[in-house]
Design a protein around this motif. Structure first.
Motif, PDB file in Angstrom:
ATOM      1  N   MET A  20       0.690 -30.503  15.948  1.00 56.99           N
ATOM      2  CA  MET A  20      -0.309 -29.490  16.306  1.00 56.99           C
ATOM      3  C   MET A  20       0.365 -28.196  16.778  1.00 56.99           C
ATOM      4  O   MET A  20      -0.090 -27.102  16.457  1.00 56.99           O
ATOM      5  CB  MET A  20      -1.212 -30.040  17.405  1.00 56.99           C
ATOM      6  N   ILE A  21       1.458 -28.338  17.533  1.00 57.90           N
ATOM      7  CA  ILE A  21       2.155 -27.136  18.031  1.00 57.90           C
ATOM      8  C   ILE A  21       2.744 -26.347  16.880  1.00 57.90           C
ATOM      9  O   ILE A  21       2.633 -25.103  16.811  1.00 57.90           O
ATOM     10  CB  ILE A  21       3.247 -27.547  19.040  1.00 57.90           C
ATOM     11  N   LEU A  22       3.374 -27.067  15.913  1.00 62.57           N
ATOM     12  CA  LEU A  22       4.000 -26.379  14.776  1.00 62.57           C
ATOM     13  C   LEU A  22       2.943 -25.689  13.913  1.00 62.57           C
ATOM     14  O   LEU A  22       3.161 -24.576  13.414  1.00 62.57           O
ATOM     15  CB  LEU A  22       4.790 -27.387  13.952  1.00 62.57           C
ATOM     16  N   ARG A  23       1.793 -26.344  13.751  1.00 58.28           N
ATOM     17  CA  ARG A  23       0.739 -25.708  12.951  1.00 58.28           C
ATOM     18  C   ARG A  23       0.188 -24.478  13.681  1.00 58.28           C
ATOM     19  O   ARG A  23      -0.160 -23.480  13.050  1.00 58.28           O
ATOM     20  CB  ARG A  23      -0.376 -26.713  12.694  1.00 58.28           C
ATOM     21  N   ALA A  24       0.093 -24.588  15.003  1.00 54.49           N
ATOM     22  CA  ALA A  24      -0.347 -23.427  15.768  1.00 54.49           C
ATOM     23  C   ALA A  24       0.660 -22.281  15.628  1.00 54.49           C
ATOM     24  O   ALA A  24       0.275 -21.101  15.496  1.00 54.49           O
ATOM     25  CB  ALA A  24      -0.512 -23.812  17.232  1.00 54.49           C
ATOM     26  N   MET A  25       1.950 -22.645  15.650  1.00 53.34           N
ATOM     27  CA  MET A  25       2.982 -21.608  15.455  1.00 53.34           C
ATOM     28  C   MET A  25       2.844 -20.936  14.096  1.00 53.34           C
ATOM     29  O   MET A  25       2.945 -19.715  13.964  1.00 53.34           O
ATOM     30  CB  MET A  25       4.376 -22.245  15.589  1.00 53.34           C
ATOM     31  N   GLU A  26       2.572 -21.744  13.070  1.00 56.81           N
ATOM     32  CA  GLU A  26       2.413 -21.182  11.726  1.00 56.81           C
ATOM     33  C   GLU A  26       1.258 -20.184  11.702  1.00 56.81           C
ATOM     34  O   GLU A  26       1.366 -19.093  11.123  1.00 56.81           O
ATOM     35  CB  GLU A  26       2.165 -22.307  10.734  1.00 56.81           C
ATOM     36  N   THR A  27       0.148 -20.567  12.319  1.00 58.51           N
ATOM     37  CA  THR A  27      -1.029 -19.684  12.328  1.00 58.51           C
ATOM     38  C   THR A  27      -0.733 -18.387  13.058  1.00 58.51           C
ATOM     39  O   THR A  27      -1.083 -17.285  12.589  1.00 58.51           O
ATOM     40  CB  THR A  27      -2.208 -20.413  13.001  1.00 58.51           C
ATOM     41  N   ILE A  28      -0.089 -18.497  14.189  1.00 57.11           N
ATOM     42  CA  ILE A  28       0.234 -17.298  14.977  1.00 57.11           C
ATOM     43  C   ILE A  28       1.196 -16.391  14.224  1.00 57.11           C
ATOM     44  O   ILE A  28       1.008 -15.162  14.154  1.00 57.11           O
ATOM     45  CB  ILE A  28       0.827 -17.711  16.341  1.00 57.11           C
ATOM     46  N   VAL A  29       2.245 -16.996  13.613  1.00 55.30           N
ATOM     47  CA  VAL A  29       3.229 -16.198  12.865  1.00 55.30           C
ATOM     48  C   VAL A  29       2.559 -15.509  11.688  1.00 55.30           C
ATOM     49  O   VAL A  29       2.799 -14.326  11.410  1.00 55.30           O
ATOM     50  CB  VAL A  29       4.387 -17.107  12.413  1.00 55.30           C
ATOM     51  N   SER A  30       1.692 -16.232  10.978  1.00 52.91           N
ATOM     52  CA  SER A  30       1.032 -15.647   9.810  1.00 52.91           C
ATOM     53  C   SER A  30       0.155 -14.465  10.200  1.00 52.91           C
ATOM     54  O   SER A  30       0.114 -13.450   9.490  1.00 52.91           O
ATOM     55  CB  SER A  30       0.186 -16.710   9.100  1.00 52.91           C
ATOM     56  N   ASN A  31      -0.535 -14.590  11.348  1.00 56.99           N
ATOM     57  CA  ASN A  31      -1.469 -13.541  11.758  1.00 56.99           C
ATOM     58  C   ASN A  31      -0.770 -12.368  12.455  1.00 56.99           C
ATOM     59  O   ASN A  31      -1.330 -11.267  12.512  1.00 56.99           O
ATOM     60  CB  ASN A  31      -2.538 -14.118  12.688  1.00 56.99           C
ATOM     61  N   HIS A  32       0.408 -12.595  13.005  1.00 57.03           N
ATOM     62  CA  HIS A  32       1.078 -11.550  13.803  1.00 57.03           C
ATOM     63  C   HIS A  32       2.515 -11.326  13.341  1.00 57.03           C
ATOM     64  O   HIS A  32       3.391 -11.013  14.146  1.00 57.03           O
ATOM     65  CB  HIS A  32       1.066 -11.936  15.278  1.00 57.03           C
ATOM     66  N   ILE A  33       2.783 -11.497  12.052  1.00 57.64           N
ATOM     67  CA  ILE A  33       4.163 -11.381  11.544  1.00 57.64           C
ATOM     68  C   ILE A  33       4.731  -9.988  11.756  1.00 57.64           C
ATOM     69  O   ILE A  33       5.921  -9.814  12.004  1.00 57.64           O
ATOM     70  CB  ILE A  33       4.177 -11.768  10.034  1.00 57.64           C
ATOM     71  N   SER A  34       3.831  -8.993  11.709  1.00 57.82           N
ATOM     72  CA  SER A  34       4.319  -7.608  11.855  1.00 57.82           C
ATOM     73  C   SER A  34       4.726  -7.276  13.288  1.00 57.82           C
ATOM     74  O   SER A  34       5.415  -6.289  13.528  1.00 57.82           O
ATOM     75  CB  SER A  34       3.241  -6.633  11.381  1.00 57.82           C
ATOM     76  N   GLU A  35       4.316  -8.098  14.246  1.00 57.83           N
ATOM     77  CA  GLU A  35       4.576  -7.817  15.648  1.00 57.83           C
ATOM     78  C   GLU A  35       5.825  -8.535  16.172  1.00 57.83           C
ATOM     79  O   GLU A  35       6.192  -8.355  17.330  1.00 57.83           O
ATOM     80  CB  GLU A  35       3.363  -8.232  16.489  1.00 57.83           C
ATOM     81  N   LEU A  36       6.437  -9.358  15.347  1.00 57.63           N
ATOM     82  CA  LEU A  36       7.568 -10.165  15.815  1.00 57.63           C
ATOM     83  C   LEU A  36       8.865  -9.365  15.717  1.00 57.63           C
ATOM     84  O   LEU A  36       9.124  -8.649  14.736  1.00 57.63           O
ATOM     85  CB  LEU A  36       7.676 -11.446  14.975  1.00 57.63           C
ATOM     86  N   ASP A  37       9.681  -9.539  16.759  1.00 59.94           N
ATOM     87  CA  ASP A  37      11.015  -8.913  16.694  1.00 59.94           C
ATOM     88  C   ASP A  37      12.020  -9.949  16.198  1.00 59.94           C
ATOM     89  O   ASP A  37      11.725 -11.142  16.080  1.00 59.94           O
ATOM     90  CB  ASP A  37      11.431  -8.377  18.069  1.00 59.94           C
ATOM     91  N   LYS A  38      13.245  -9.496  15.924  1.00 58.24           N
ATOM     92  CA  LYS A  38      14.228 -10.373  15.294  1.00 58.24           C
ATOM     93  C   LYS A  38      14.659 -11.505  16.203  1.00 58.24           C
ATOM     94  O   LYS A  38      14.932 -12.626  15.736  1.00 58.24           O
ATOM     95  CB  LYS A  38      15.440  -9.544  14.863  1.00 58.24           C
ATOM     96  N   ASP A  39      14.759 -11.215  17.491  1.00 60.69           N
ATOM     97  CA  ASP A  39      15.181 -12.283  18.403  1.00 60.69           C
ATOM     98  C   ASP A  39      14.151 -13.420  18.415  1.00 60.69           C
ATOM     99  O   ASP A  39      14.514 -14.609  18.370  1.00 60.69           O
ATOM    100  CB  ASP A  39      15.350 -11.721  19.818  1.00 60.69           C
ATOM    101  N   THR A  40      12.947 -13.031  18.491  1.00 60.57           N
ATOM    102  CA  THR A  40      11.886 -14.056  18.474  1.00 60.57           C
ATOM    103  C   THR A  40      11.905 -14.808  17.159  1.00 60.57           C
ATOM    104  O   THR A  40      11.779 -16.041  17.118  1.00 60.57           O
ATOM    105  CB  THR A  40      10.517 -13.403  18.684  1.00 60.57           C
TER     106      THR A  40
END
Length: 1576
Positions: free
Chosen positions: A1-21
């Motif tokens: 469930m955590i990994l799927r939640a991570m996938e959803t968050i990354v997909s919806n906010h990919i433009s907001e992620l920095d390289k370290d994250t």
């Protein structure tokens, strides 16, 4: 469930992620994905999805991590390869540059992969890599590196191809084979063209072979299509060689039946069709040469599959098929004839494709168009006929797709307009295309509107010699007729009207403006309704008005006549459509009515009569309607034409006398007659009213009956045909209705009224009562309904018979089975409405309470019917009539509604009927009745009474199946009735409700009980005078029924009534026949429910029991010695009632309250009934009951009183008293004359022991009996009180003094028994309160002495009781008190020593002993004289035959010894006379005489003379003892004492004894004579 939640968050906010994250996410996901070597698919897939989501933007960072885990020479983790594959799809431009290095690393690994699962992953990766490469190459203009070429990957893909095709494709694992073939498809585009050409001869057969190995072949077909595209793109020549095998394999796949629920099969068909498109583009001739011959096969799957391919290539390869159009059209000849639904659907789809590509403009296109229309005309139900073993398309699929195709072609394909118009008009009129009218009309409307837009003023239809087109009259007739069923065929009514509106100029130039308005209104009406809500009658009437209006607008007789001819011409076309034909007949009548040419009208009417299909019911009805409508304008012509037809040869041939004897059925003749009769009926119904009255009897009815009956050989014969009867009834009904609706109906005298009513009744009576097959009785009742309102009025008996017959004909009809609301149900509802109309019309003539009562009396048997459906109907009719009566109520003066109670009582119990519908109707009836009462009281019709309105709110409670809720609702209804019912109607209501107690429906019976009790509670206070009547009815109802709830209700009713009128209820119940039956007993017990009422009832019963004389004396025989005592009825009934009331456990508190009065009253009642007989009539009843073993308890007066007394004790908490008396046999003693006093004593003793606290009040109640006129009561009360003194409880209760005083006061009672019992009671003080004897000694001793001296007792029983009492008291009294009475007592009791009665001897001797005992040491000389005088009797009575007397003598002698002052003699007495010790009389007598003569020689003469008295004793032993005593005295006396004895007298006496009959006496006499020698 955590990994799927991570996938959803990354997909919806990919433009907001920095390289370290991103780096942290990549490391985490990579670690989670690869840390477990074993496959954990869900977990690892989620981690892979996170990496793919990150790779959409940060592909480099992800690839850096993945390549670190994708090292040469080492098999990577499965999900590493899968992540790379998925990444290549989701980020094509970012991933393809990496593919060369990835492929170079991966290719060596292919040989290392030994497990099929790993190989599957590599295949999927190669598929994804190839697809992403092809996408990249296809979009080079957008690619970051446009220099990438296909040959960059050629060598790697070629190496991978060799491994996959030559090695892995041969695997036995199906999953791997599918993965390989999926990869080969996109890989074939990247292979070098030379290698592809080289491999095709192997590749294509290899792929085709997989069709046989796999059930799911969509992946194989997809890959095959990709390979074929690759082969065509390189211009492969090898493909021509493989074409036959390819076509065969692909055709076999397309012929597989498609399951719409299987997406894989559907997908496979799409991919196969894609393959056919590729082949059609490269080899169209070869393809058609393969396909078209297969259309001629009869195999459904082959033909359907071929048609699908043909449709697809017509659409997808239009350019290649252009020159093949004629060839393709001609090949459709056989498929057009195939009846299979699947084939039809496929053919329609092919024709649709053809229409879009110009095929239908070619020769032969008309056949295609007609085929589409034919399929549009398919009936929807035809789609449900499925051949066995075959699966058909979904319902209406062929028709629906045809309809859609026709409309689509008409509206979207511009090139088809000239093809379709006006050709489609040809399909309007043929009947076989009726089902296609809706789509046809819609298409024609669209085409016509397009033409109007192009040329507004030009005619739409150009006939120009085109004879196949229908005429305007034909079009107008056809469209108007089919509009009569507007919702058939997909709302063809609206479509037909729309087309009619569009074609208005071609129909007639004057109609345009009027039709624009009227047709719009008709269409609006259809939109407002549905098929279920539309009234067919109203709709047809609107269409006829539309036609009539149109004819009026045209106003051209020629045009109208032409239209009527066309309508008549089209009539045969609707032989299979009765509704449409019926309507068309009405249109003919309407059109003829508008025609001004009488010749044309007469001619067409004649043709209609001659050509009509009389066998069809709808046609007969339609023809009659046609004549009726025509008669509106042409009454004379219509009637004349009918008469002409009757007189014509056509009709006469049918009814000739010789036809009766022929084999042909008379049915045809009857149908012709029936039609003519109907025509007359409709003519009367439609023609102007002022004209009908004059023709009704002379022309119309006369001709109707002439047709109905036939004269055979001069004899009038009526037909038995039900159809003809129905026609006559229906026509009579219409004639009567026409007369009634006339303005002159009130003054019209209908001479044939009675005749018609009798005829209608004959029809009704002839109908079966249990079923409803024809509407004859409905129509007949409607006719009677109209007839009843006409003059003259029917006779009362005729009217009554009519009502009875009609009710019996309808009410007894068996209902339809549950859930079947067929035509019979509708017919029944119509018949019931007709019955309602009839009853209303009869009631209207007598709108009085009597008239209403008459109706209800007819309905009453049905209201009470044991069959539920009959009750429902009867209540429904009743509600209808009451509502009608209420609505038409006109009260000119305040008059009483005298039968309100009867009516309410009839309907109200049905509020609890087993059938919910009956309950609802019953409430409606009661509701109407209450408002009728208000109307008669002067309230206005619109007045709303709050109380009555509550009935409507109670209806919901009647639907509920819970009995508690149901009967609570009934109680509420009764409360409402009670509040609004006039007082004078209450008793009628109650009596009617009492009748309902025996209702076969137990629910109604229970409801009646609830309502009765509610009414009694609410209004019972005003029923005092009616109590006897109510009680009588209650008792009779209880005798009629054995239902437990009725008994319980009756008990409650009596209780409620008694709460208000206790005296009246008790009086009424006391009047019940004796012995009380079980029901009467239960009613008595009901009065014990409430303590206050119980006490009142018990008090009344006590008063009734005591008020009247308990018995009457009569002599059964004239010479009988004593009169018999016969019990009086009222006290006996009251006693029985007391017992029944007190037998109820609930009576306990009341009994406790009245315990003293009840106890005393019943005890005295017992005393008065001892030995009392029943009256002779009751004795006979008692004997019969006893012989039949039906008597629950005896009616004996005394036993009844004893039972009631026991009930008092039991219910009053004195169970121990009852048990003690039972054990001692006291209850039996109470009932007998001999044992009554003893029984009273035992009862008193038990009361003293166990019911002491109750004694003060009991004694008080009994004290009043000392003044009773009945000796028995005085005796019993005295006995009871006397016995109480045996117990110390009277002392404890401080009752002693009053008790003694009361007893002392009774000493002068005239009854010896009372005086005796007084003495017994006073003496009982010695045992009950011995310490009180000294205090009352003088009083007690005086009373005893008085008893001894009682001279009024002839049997000396008072003296006996006095002696017994003195014996008890002497030892306890003061010595001084004793001395005064000793001598008197001794003297008074001496005569009793020799009494003949044992009791007197025993008591007196024992008292003498007590007197001696009382004088020990202080005996006066006077008393000593009495002692000496008593010695001889005492000694001789030792030989008394009664043991008790002998025992008393022993006691007395022992007591006398000390007083004789001779110790030796006293010692002898003590030694020989002890109780329980045997006595040797001779020895004892010898010793006693010895001491007597020794110490008292002077007593010899006295003793001898006394003994001489006993020589004559009646007892043998005493006579023997007397000479024996004399002998012993002589033996021991000194001779000098001889002078004291009169020897002569003695010897004479002894000599006399020698003659005694007893031997022992003679012996003792002889012995004594021998002893006298001493004195010689």
């Amino acid at each position: 469930m955590i990994l799927r939640a991570m996938e959803t968050i990354v997909s919806n906010h990919i433009s907001e992620l920095d390289k370290d994250t991103v780096r942290a996410i990549i490391l985490l996901a990579s670690s989670e994905m690869t840390k477990a070597k074993d496959l954990v698919s869900d977990w690892q897939q989620a981690a892979s999805s996170v990496l793919v989501a990150v790779g959409k933007r940060f592909v480099g960072m992800v690839m850096e991590e993945m390549l670190g885990k994708f090292q040469p020479g080492v098999l990577p983790h499965c999900f590493v390869v899968q992540t790379l594959a998925n990444l290549s799809v989701f980020n094509v431009f970012g991933m393809v540059p990496f593919l060369t290095s990835v492929l170079s690393t991966m290719l060596p690994m292919l040989g290392m992969a030994k497990h099929d699962s790993m190989r599957v992953v590599f295949c999927c990766a190669l598929q994804r890599f190839s697809e992403s490469t092809l996408e990249y190459l296809a979009n080079l203009d957008q690619a970051p590196d446009p220099t990438v070429r296909k040959d960059t990957f050629a060598s790697d893909i070629s190496s991978a191809y060799d491994t996959l095709f030559h090695h892995w494709l041969q695997s036995r694992e199906a999953k791997l084979r599918l993965a390989v073939v999926e990869a080969l498809g996109p890989m074939s585009h990247l292979l070098p063209s030379e290698k592809l050409e080289e491999q095709l001869p192997k590749l294509l057969p290899g792929v085709l072979a997989l069709y046989k190995k796999h059930a799911e072949t969509s992946h194989v077909s997809k890959s095959l299509g990709q390979i074929l595209e690759a082969a065509v793109s390189v211009g492969s020549r090898t493909l021509e060689v493989q074409l036959d095998s390819l076509l065969a394999a692909l055709h076999a796949q397309i012929c597989v039946p498609v399951e719409t629920t299987s997406p894989l099969v559907t997908s496979n068909q799409k991919e196969v069709l894609r393959c056919f498109t590729v082949l059609a583009c490269c080899s169209p001739e070869r393809l058609l040469a393969f396909l078209l011959p297969k259309l001629d096969t009869s195999n459904e799957r082959t033909r359907v599959g071929t048609l699908q391919v043909l449709r697809h290539i017509i659409n997808s390869a239009a350019a290649q098929m252009e020159v093949k159009k004629p060839f393709i059209l001609s090949s459709m000849r056989l498929p057009l004839l195939d009846p299979n639904s699947k084939v039809k659907r496929a053919v329609v789809q092919v024709i649709s494709a053809m229409a879009h590509h110009g095929y239908l403009e070619q020769p032969g296109g008309e056949a295609m168009l007609e085929y589409i229309v034919q399929q549009c005309a398919l009936p929807p139900e035809a789609q449900h006929q499925k051949p066995s073993g075959e699966e058909e398309p979904q319902a209406d699929s062929v028709r629906d797709i045809s309809v859609s195709t026709l409309y689509l072609v008409s509206t979207t394909v511009d090139r088809m307009s000239d093809v379709l118009w006006p050709h489609l008009l040809e399909f309007l009129t043929p009947v076989r295309f009726t089902g296609a009218l809706t789509p046809l009309c819609r298409s024609l409307v669209h085409l016509a509107q397009k033409r109007q837009e192009a040329a507004a003023d030009a005619p739409l239809i150009q006939y120009d010699g085109n004879v196949t087109l229908p005429s305007p009259y034909a079009i107008a007739t056809r469209l108007l007729t089919v509009s009569s069923s507007p919702y058939l065929g997909g709302s063809r009514g609206a479509a037909s009207l729309c087309l009619l509106n569009v074609l208005h100029r071609d129909i007639h130039p004057l109609l345009g403006q009027r039709w624009a308005t009227t047709i719009a209104l008709l269409l609006e009406y259809l939109e407002e309704h549905t098929e279920k809500t539309l009234s067919q009658k109203e709709w047809e009437e609107k269409l006829l008005v539309f036609l009539r209006d149109s004819l009026a607008v045209v106003s051209d007789n020629t045009w109208i006549c032409q239209l009527s001819l066309e309508m008549c011409k089209q009539l045969p076309c609707y032989n299979g459509m009765p509704q449409e034909k019926n309507f068309l007949y009405k249109c003919v009548g309407t059109t003829l009515g508008a025609a001004s040419s009488k010749d044309v009208v007469r001619k067409l009417l004649q043709e209609l009569l001659e050509t009509a299909r009389y066998q069809e019911e709808a046609e007969r009805e339609g023809l009659a309607c046609c004549f009726g409508i025509c008669a509106i304008s042409h009454l004379d012509d219509t009637l004349a034409q009918l008469e002409d037809f009757v007189r014509s040869d056509v009709f006469r041939k049918s009814i000739g006398i010789f036809n009766i004897f022929k084999d042909r059925s008379d049915n045809d003749i009857d149908k012709v007659k029936g039609t003519l009769i109907l025509c007359y009926g409709h003519v009367a119904a439609q023609a102007p009213r002022e004209l009908v009255l004059a023709r009704a009897e002379t022309d119309i009815l006369r001709n109707m009956f002439q047709c109905f009956s036939t004269k055979v050989l001069g004899i009038k014969v009526e037909t038995k045909d039900p159809g003809l009867q129905l026609c006559l009834v229906q026509s009579v009904c219409m004639v009567c209705q026409a007369i009634c609706s006339s303005a002159q109906a009130g003054s019209f005298h209908f001479a044939r009224k009675a005749e018609l009513v009798a005829q209608m009744m004959d029809f009704i009576k002839a109908e079966p009562t249990d079923s409803l097959r024809t509407p004859i009785r409905k129509k007949a009742m409607l006719a009677c309904s109209h007839l009843s309102s006409l003059e003259p009025e029917l006779e009362e008996q005729v009217q009554s018979d009519m009502i009875h017959s009609c009710l019996h004909s309808v009410m007894a009809v068996l209902p339809e089975p549950e859930g079947e609301d067929g035509p019979q149900e509708f017919l029944y509802l119509d018949t019931m409405h007709a019955l309602e109309d009839l009853l209303r019309s009869i009631l209207r003539r007598n709108m009085t309470p009597q008239g209403l009562q008459l109706m209800v009396e007819h309905l009453s048997p049905w209201i009470k019917s044991p069959r539920g459906y009959e009750r429902v109907r009867a209540l429904g009719l009743s509600a209808c009539l009451l509502q009608f009566f209420l609505e038409h109520l006109h009260v000119s003066a305040l008059v009483p509604f005298h039968n309100l109670g009867l009516l309410v009582g009839l309907f109200s119990p049905r509020c609890a009927d087993l059938w919910p519908a009956t309950r609802q109707e019953a409430v409606s009836c009661v509701y109407s009745l209450l408002y009728l009462q208000l109307g008669y009281e002067g309230f206005s019709r619109d007045y709303r009474d709050d109380v009555a309105e509550r009935l409507l709110t109670l209806k919901d409670g009647l639907v509920h199946p819970d009995p508690a809720i149901l009967f609570h609702t009934c109680h509420s209804i009764a409360q409402i009735i009670a509040k609004r019912l006039p007082p004078d109607q209450l008793i009628n209501l109650l009596l009617t409700l009492f009748e309902s107690l025996g209702d076969p429906d137990k629910n109604c019976s229970r409801a009646a009980t609830v309502m009765i009790n509610c009414l009694l509670k609410e209004r019972g206070s005003m029923l005092l005078e009616k109590v006897p009547e109510i009680m009588s009815v209650l008792r009779s109802k209880l005798q009629e029924t054995r239902e437990e709830h009725v008994l319980q209700s009756a008990q409650h009713s009596v209780y409620v009534l008694a709460s208000q009128h206790c005296v009246a209820v008790v009086t009424s119940l006391l009047g019940s026949p004796l012995p009380f039956d079980s029901h009467t007993c239960s009613l008595w017990r009901a009065l014990a429910v409430e303590p206050g009422l119980s006490a009142q009832v018990l008090g009344l019963l006590l008063e009734r029991m005591s008020r009247d004389v308990p018995f009457k004396e009569s002599r059964a025989f004239l010479l009988s010695s004593s009169p018999d005592r016969v019990a009086t009825l009222l006290p006996l009934a009251a006693t029985c009632a007391l017992h029944e009331v007190m037998s109820a456990p609930a009576s306990g508190p009341a009994v406790t309250e009245l315990y003293p009065q009840l106890f005393a009253g019943l005890l005295l009642r017992v005393s008065c009934t001892v030995g009392v007989q029943l009256p002779r009539n009751l004795q006979a009843k008692e004997r019969r009951a006893g012989s039949s073993a039906l008597a629950s308890r005896t009616l004996d007066p005394c036993s009844t009183a004893v039972d009631a007394l026991r009930a008092v004790l039991l219910r009053g908490g004195s169970e121990d008293v009852v048990q003690r008396v039972e054990l001692e046999g006291g209850w039996e003693l109470l009932s007998t004359s001999a044992g009554h006093e003893d029984g009273v004593a035992r009862l008193a003793s038990a009361m003293a022991k166990f019911a002491g606290p109750r004694l003060p009040l009991v004694m008080k109640a009994l004290l009043g009996a000392h003044s009773s006129v009945y000796e028995a009561q005085r005796v019993t009360s005295t006995a009871f009180l006397a016995e109480l003194l045996t117990s110390n409880v009277v002392n404890d209760l401080m009752l002693l003094e009053s008790l003694l005083d009361n007893l002392a006061a009774r000493q002068k009672d005239p009854c010896a028994g009372v005086r005796r019992l007084v003495l017994r009671g006073l003496a009982n003080l010695a045992s009950g309160s011995p310490d009180k004897v000294r205090a009352h000694g003088p009083q007690l001793l005086t009373a005893m002495i008085s008893g001894l001296d009682d001279g009024d007792d002839p049997h000396s029983l008072v003296a006996l009781e006095a002696m017994a009492g003195l014996a008890k008291l002497l030892g306890l009294a003061e010595p001084e008190d004793l001395r005064a009475v000793l001598l008197h007592t001794a003297i008074r009791i001496r005569p009793f020593f020799d009494s003949e009665k044992m009791e007197f001897r025993s008591v007196s001797i024992r008292l003498f002993g007590h007197l001696n005992k009382a004088c020990h040491g202080a005996c006066d000389d006077v008393f000593l004289e009495q002692v000496v005088g008593g010695l001889v009797p005492l000694l001789l009575h030792l030989r008394d035959p009664q043991a008790s007397v002998a025992a008393a003598c022993r006691f007395a002698l022992r007591m006398c010894g000390p007083n004789l002052e001779c110790e030796e003699l006293a010692a002898v007495f003590q030694k020989h006379l002890q109780d329980g010790r045997g006595l040797h009389f001779g020895e004892f007598l010898n010793a006693a005489c010895k001491h007597l003569m020794c110490y008292f020689p002077d007593l010899l003469g006295r003793l001898v003379s006394t003994s001489l008295f006993y020589f004559k004793s009646s007892w043998e032993d005493v006579r023997a003892a007397a000479p024996m005593l004399t002998g012993f005295l002589v033996l021991h006396v000194e001779p000098q004492q001889q002078a004291q004895v009169d020897l002569e007298q003695l010897i004479a006496a002894l000599q006399l004894l020698l003659k005694d009959p007893a031997p022992k006496v003679r012996v003792k006499a002889a012995e004594t004579l021998g002893r006298l020698v001493k004195f010689a």
